[in-house]
Design a protein around this motif. Structure first.
Motif, PDB file in Angstrom:
ATOM      1  N   UNK A 134      83.485   1.098  61.589  1.00 50.02           N
ATOM      2  CA  UNK A 134      83.712  -0.319  61.273  1.00 50.02           C
ATOM      3  C   UNK A 134      84.805  -0.898  62.165  1.00 50.02           C
ATOM      4  N   UNK A 135      85.916  -0.179  62.260  1.00 50.80           N
ATOM      5  CA  UNK A 135      87.042  -0.672  63.046  1.00 50.80           C
ATOM      6  C   UNK A 135      86.704  -0.734  64.533  1.00 50.80           C
ATOM      7  N   UNK A 136      85.886   0.183  64.999  1.00 47.80           N
ATOM      8  CA  UNK A 136      85.474   0.140  66.408  1.00 47.80           C
ATOM      9  C   UNK A 136      84.632  -1.094  66.677  1.00 47.80           C
ATOM     10  N   UNK A 137      83.684  -1.398  65.786  1.00 50.85           N
ATOM     11  CA  UNK A 137      82.851  -2.588  65.957  1.00 50.85           C
ATOM     12  C   UNK A 137      83.708  -3.848  65.994  1.00 50.85           C
ATOM     13  N   UNK A 138      84.660  -3.929  65.091  1.00 48.80           N
ATOM     14  CA  UNK A 138      85.527  -5.104  65.044  1.00 48.80           C
ATOM     15  C   UNK A 138      86.430  -5.177  66.260  1.00 48.80           C
ATOM     16  N   UNK A 139      86.963  -4.037  66.678  1.00 47.01           N
ATOM     17  CA  UNK A 139      87.830  -4.020  67.859  1.00 47.01           C
ATOM     18  C   UNK A 139      87.071  -4.482  69.088  1.00 47.01           C
ATOM     19  N   UNK A 140      85.835  -3.994  69.238  1.00 42.41           N
ATOM     20  CA  UNK A 140      85.010  -4.408  70.375  1.00 42.41           C
ATOM     21  C   UNK A 140      84.761  -5.913  70.342  1.00 42.41           C
ATOM     22  N   UNK A 141      84.526  -6.448  69.122  1.00 41.33           N
ATOM     23  CA  UNK A 141      84.262  -7.882  68.983  1.00 41.33           C
ATOM     24  C   UNK A 141      85.510  -8.709  69.292  1.00 41.33           C
ATOM     25  N   UNK A 142      86.671  -8.189  68.903  1.00 42.03           N
ATOM     26  CA  UNK A 142      87.912  -8.935  69.090  1.00 42.03           C
ATOM     27  C   UNK A 142      88.354  -9.004  70.548  1.00 42.03           C
ATOM     28  N   UNK A 148      78.353 -10.721  69.380  1.00 42.14           N
ATOM     29  CA  UNK A 148      78.163  -9.488  68.611  1.00 42.14           C
ATOM     30  C   UNK A 148      76.960  -9.646  67.684  1.00 42.14           C
ATOM     31  N   UNK A 149      76.558  -8.553  67.067  1.00 38.13           N
ATOM     32  CA  UNK A 149      75.365  -8.574  66.217  1.00 38.13           C
ATOM     33  C   UNK A 149      75.624  -9.344  64.930  1.00 38.13           C
ATOM     34  N   UNK A 151      75.479  -8.571  61.701  1.00 39.01           N
ATOM     35  CA  UNK A 151      76.306  -7.943  60.663  1.00 39.01           C
ATOM     36  C   UNK A 151      77.789  -7.995  61.032  1.00 39.01           C
ATOM     37  N   UNK A 152      78.111  -7.675  62.278  1.00 41.31           N
ATOM     38  CA  UNK A 152      79.510  -7.700  62.688  1.00 41.31           C
ATOM     39  C   UNK A 152      80.055  -9.120  62.668  1.00 41.31           C
ATOM     40  N   UNK A 153      79.239 -10.081  63.089  1.00 43.31           N
ATOM     41  CA  UNK A 153      79.664 -11.485  63.039  1.00 43.31           C
ATOM     42  C   UNK A 153      79.898 -11.927  61.598  1.00 43.31           C
ATOM     43  N   UNK A 154      79.027 -11.486  60.693  1.00 41.84           N
ATOM     44  CA  UNK A 154      79.195 -11.832  59.276  1.00 41.84           C
ATOM     45  C   UNK A 154      80.452 -11.190  58.713  1.00 41.84           C
ATOM     46  N   UNK A 155      80.708  -9.926  59.067  1.00 40.25           N
ATOM     47  CA  UNK A 155      81.915  -9.243  58.603  1.00 40.25           C
ATOM     48  C   UNK A 155      83.164  -9.945  59.115  1.00 40.25           C
ATOM     49  N   UNK A 156      83.160 -10.330  60.384  1.00 40.97           N
ATOM     50  CA  UNK A 156      84.298 -11.042  60.967  1.00 40.97           C
ATOM     51  C   UNK A 156      84.542 -12.361  60.239  1.00 40.97           C
ATOM     52  N   UNK A 157      83.468 -13.046  59.892  1.00 38.38           N
ATOM     53  CA  UNK A 157      83.582 -14.322  59.193  1.00 38.38           C
ATOM     54  C   UNK A 157      84.175 -14.141  57.803  1.00 38.38           C
ATOM     55  N   UNK A 158      83.725 -13.105  57.095  1.00 33.56           N
ATOM     56  CA  UNK A 158      84.252 -12.842  55.761  1.00 33.56           C
ATOM     57  C   UNK A 158      85.728 -12.443  55.827  1.00 33.56           C
ATOM     58  N   UNK A 159      86.093 -11.649  56.818  1.00 33.68           N
ATOM     59  CA  UNK A 159      87.496 -11.278  56.984  1.00 33.68           C
ATOM     60  C   UNK A 159      88.373 -12.510  57.159  1.00 33.68           C
ATOM     61  N   UNK A 160      87.909 -13.451  57.976  1.00 32.39           N
ATOM     62  CA  UNK A 160      88.662 -14.678  58.212  1.00 32.39           C
ATOM     63  C   UNK A 160      88.749 -15.520  56.952  1.00 32.39           C
ATOM     64  N   UNK A 187      82.253 -19.400  64.488  1.00 32.23           N
ATOM     65  CA  UNK A 187      81.696 -20.631  65.049  1.00 32.23           C
ATOM     66  C   UNK A 187      80.516 -20.344  65.957  1.00 32.23           C
ATOM     67  N   UNK A 188      80.652 -19.322  66.809  1.00 31.90           N
ATOM     68  CA  UNK A 188      79.568 -18.978  67.717  1.00 31.90           C
ATOM     69  C   UNK A 188      78.318 -18.528  67.004  1.00 31.90           C
ATOM     70  N   UNK A 189      78.504 -17.929  65.821  1.00 32.87           N
ATOM     71  CA  UNK A 189      77.354 -17.470  65.048  1.00 32.87           C
ATOM     72  C   UNK A 189      76.761 -18.582  64.187  1.00 32.87           C
ATOM     73  N   UNK A 190      77.448 -19.726  64.140  1.00 28.16           N
ATOM     74  CA  UNK A 190      76.982 -20.789  63.257  1.00 28.16           C
ATOM     75  C   UNK A 190      77.442 -20.580  61.839  1.00 28.16           C
TER      76      UNK A 190
END
Length: 227
Positions: A134-142, A148-149, A151-160, A187-190
């Motif tokens: 999980x942390x690797x996916x988020x680190x790569x996105x950050x 990003x895919x 699921x990762x975009x959704x996770x990032x949005x929920x974290x925010x 924003x990029x994911x809508x």
């Protein structure tokens, strides 16, 4: 590695691996986990946002006990708004997710007695593989400006939305940048509700669900402090 439900991902990020205690806002995590279950159902094509309500468009199970129980509840009930469902679903959800993680050996239930009578449960991590992923996916996105895919975009949005940036365990000087990047991903994911859904990197049906849930979480938590 096989993906796990988004609610489990949020919980593993929020709990300290060693102490087994939750960090950050408890209400924020509970709302985020409730939203995460609904997002998983949207990703699976079971739930859509229609005319202000979350509605079931396919009641067939997706194979996750908690999500399937929520799906059955949505299918049987009168339509409710995203904000209403968050409040209805958040109670005891964390306990159920923790029980599942304990059963699978991902975390350990440490039952301690304080003051001779008060039981306090801690949940230190015993299998770190999921959280590492999980942390690797988020680190790569950050650190990337790319897409990003879903699921990762959704996770990032929920974290925010849940204001869980501290769970990323970043140096203090990097927290503000991480917050900006999480919002950029949303924003990029809508998922922020401000982008043209025709330009979304994900399915518009999913973007609508995530955007409305994110707004409902933010409204429930009130005005955030400056990051």
């Amino acid at each position: 590695m096989t993906s796990i439900p988004l609610a489990e991902e949020l919980l593993l990020l929020a709990y300290d691996d060693r102490t087994g205690k939750a960090t950050g806002s408890r209400i924020g995590l509970d709302l985020g986990m409730a939203a995460a279950v609904l997002v998983d159902l949207a990703l699976a094509g079971r739930v859509h946002y229609v005319d202000g309500y979350l509605k079931v468009t396919d009641a067939s199970p997706i194979g996750d006990p908690i999500a399937d129980a929520v799906l059955a509840k949505l299918a049987e009930a009168e339509p409710h708004t995203p904000a209403q469902w968050l409040q209805r679903l958040r109670h005891r959800l964390r306990t159920r997710v923790l029980e599942d993680l304990v059963t699978r050996g991902v975390v350990q239930d440490v039952d301690e007695t304080q003051m001779g009578a008060i039981h306090v449960h801690r949940y230190p991590t015993t299998d770190h593989a999921y959280e590492v992923d999980i942390r690797k996916r988020l680190a790569d996105a950050l650190i990337s400006d790319g897409i990003c895919d879903e699921r990762t975009a959704a996770l990032a949005t929920l974290l925010s939305a849940c204001r869980m940036e501290p769970a990323l365990r970043l140096p203090a000087e990097e927290v503000a940048r991480a917050h900006d990047r999480l919002e950029q991903i949303a924003t990029g994911a809508g998922f922020s509700g401000t982008a043209n859904l025709e330009d979304s990197i994900v399915r518009p049906s999913v973007a609508l669900v995530v955007a409305t849930l994110g707004k409902a979480i933010q409204a429930a938590l009130g005005t955030p402090k400056a990051v």
